[in-house]
Design an enzyme around this catalytic site. Structure first.
Site, PDB file in Angstrom:
ATOM      1  N   GLY A  68      31.480  -3.407 -13.748  1.00 32.88           N
ATOM      2  CA  GLY A  68      30.948  -4.707 -14.155  1.00 32.88           C
ATOM      3  C   GLY A  68      30.975  -4.907 -15.658  1.00 32.88           C
TER       4      GLY A  68
ATOM      5  N   GLY B 267      28.066  -9.511 -20.722  1.00 33.42           N
ATOM      6  CA  GLY B 267      27.247  -8.774 -19.779  1.00 33.42           C
ATOM      7  C   GLY B 267      26.868  -7.409 -20.319  1.00 33.42           C
ATOM      8  N   ILE B 268      25.934  -6.769 -19.650  1.00 31.50           N
ATOM      9  CA  ILE B 268      25.457  -5.461 -20.072  1.00 31.50           C
ATOM     10  C   ILE B 268      26.585  -4.430 -20.068  1.00 31.50           C
ATOM     11  CG2 ILE B 268      23.950  -3.539 -19.414  1.00 31.50           C
ATOM     12  CD1 ILE B 268      21.918  -5.555 -18.454  1.00 31.50           C
ATOM     13  N   GLY B 269      27.417  -4.456 -19.017  1.00 31.00           N
ATOM     14  CA  GLY B 269      28.493  -3.479 -18.922  1.00 31.00           C
ATOM     15  C   GLY B 269      29.478  -3.575 -20.070  1.00 31.00           C
TER      16      GLY B 269
ATOM     17  N   SER C 295      16.262  -2.031 -12.307  1.00 28.68           N
ATOM     18  CA  SER C 295      15.454  -3.054 -12.974  1.00 28.68           C
ATOM     19  C   SER C 295      13.979  -2.806 -12.699  1.00 28.68           C
ATOM     20  CB  SER C 295      15.825  -4.453 -12.457  1.00 28.68           C
ATOM     21  OG  SER C 295      14.903  -5.420 -12.925  1.00 28.68           O
TER      22      SER C 295
ATOM     23  N   TYR D 140      17.301  -8.893  -4.239  1.00 25.25           N
ATOM     24  CA  TYR D 140      17.517  -8.247  -5.539  1.00 25.25           C
ATOM     25  C   TYR D 140      16.559  -7.078  -5.716  1.00 25.25           C
ATOM     26  CZ  TYR D 140      17.653  -7.668 -10.623  1.00 25.25           C
ATOM     27  OH  TYR D 140      17.764  -7.151 -11.891  1.00 25.25           O
TER      28      TYR D 140
END
Length: 341
Positions: free
Chosen positions: A33, A38-40, A167, A195
């Protein structure tokens, strides 16, 4: 050698990567990802400055190319490789893993960062709910298939790592509902609950992987912080983010309810244009610390928050060894093969 500093909420990924540069140097890292914003992508960007090889993945090769170009522009000498990977398809995961297994290099660190959009009920080609498939089942299978590559990187002074980006929101739910993993029910589906369950599954998998591998592979899960990334901006996700209070009625980050990363806490800032509004994406540091901080080498299975071990922050349903073992068995049944080594 200078001692590694203490990492805090204000520490950025850039600072962590710099502090751990000696640990990153020479390593081959696969990150799922990695689309821009984005974080990735940010993880890949800061690691690329020090690593031997960074493998970026995604199901859209055009977006992967944009990420590759952006990283190469900043780090011209980077050794980067694109890998098409659809975590929502077991066949897609097997195809990508087969490609990685043809590489001459071993894998030192596998970072599971990719996540499905938090939105309406969707079934994958394998009949699984999309969030659980993309966030848990796909990563589980990928880890299983790449275990030989991970073990090949081990030596007397190094233990390979698997990192799950979970998370703190996992605690909002009641844990994994084992009754619907194999047979998801659209009548009882709730996007936010889906989620929460997927993020609980990440923590449980890290715990069980650590237990089963008995020091051969170290596994960690983490809370990356409240960050405005591309997953929050998808049209189908915005209503859910607003329902949770993460975003306000205007679609902007809710700064009254959550501590968002601020500009001084980011080593770099990326401006995003979404719905004609300008947002700021901040950096994070827990992912890099989980992947490389030597101070947690004896704490496999741990959950990190702000780059520090925070097992006390894990909800009981997501730290229960019985739940971890049960999830492992159920997931083996879904993929149709045992995860052993």
């Amino acid at each position: 050698m200078s001692p590694i500093p203490t990492f805090t909420f204000a520490t950025t990924a850039e600072e962590v990567a710099t502090a751990l540069s000696a640990e990153i140097r020479g390593k081959n890292v696969l990150i799922t990802g990695t689309s821009l914003n984005g974080i990735g992508f940010e993880t890949a960007r800061v690691i690329a400055k020090h690593a031997n090889l960074v493998i970026i993945t995604g199901y859209n090769d055009q977006r992967l190319k944009l990420s590759e170009e952006a990283i190469k522009k900043e780090v011209p000498t980077v050794n980067i490789r694109r890998l098409n990977l659809d975590l929502g398809s077991l066949a897609g995961v097997r195809k990508a893993a087969a490609e990685v297994n043809t590489y001459s290099e071993s894998i030192h660190v596998l970072i599971h960062n990719a996540a499905a959009a938090i939105g309406s009920f969707k079934l994958t080609v394998d009949g699984l709910e999309s969030q659980m498939a993309t966030d848990h089942v796909g990563p589980f299978l990928l880890t299983k298939l790449l275990t030989p590559k991970l073990l090949a990187s081990a030596d007397a002074s190094y233990t390979p790592r698997v990192v799950f980006v979970s998370s703190g929101a996992h605690a909002f739910g009641a844990g994994v509902d084992f009754n619907v993993i194999e047979k998801p029910d659209p009548k009882t589906y709730n996007a936010s609950v889906g989620y929460f369950q997927a993020k609980s599954a990440n923590i449980l998998t890290a715990i069980e992987l650590s237990k089963r591998f008995k020091g051969a592979i170290n596994a960690y899960s983490l809370h990356p912080g409240v960050i405005f990334t591309n997953i929050n901006q998808k049209e189908e996700s915005i209503p859910e983010m607003q329902a949770l209070g993460i975003l306000g009625p205007d679609g902007l980050p809710n700064k009254e309810k959550f501590d968002w990363k601020t500009i001084p806490q980011g080593a770099a800032t990326y401006i995003l244009i979404v719905n004609r509004s300008v947002f700021v994406l901040m950096l994070f540091d827990s992912t890099v610390a989980a992947a490389f901080d030597p101070r947690i080498s004896d704490k496999s299975g741990a959950y990190l928050d702000n780059s520090n071990v925070a097992n006390e922050s894990v909800a009981p349903h997501s730290s229960d060894p019985a739940n971890a073992e049960r999830l492992w068995t159920v997931t083996e049944n879904i993929i149709g093969e045992k995860f052993e080594f």
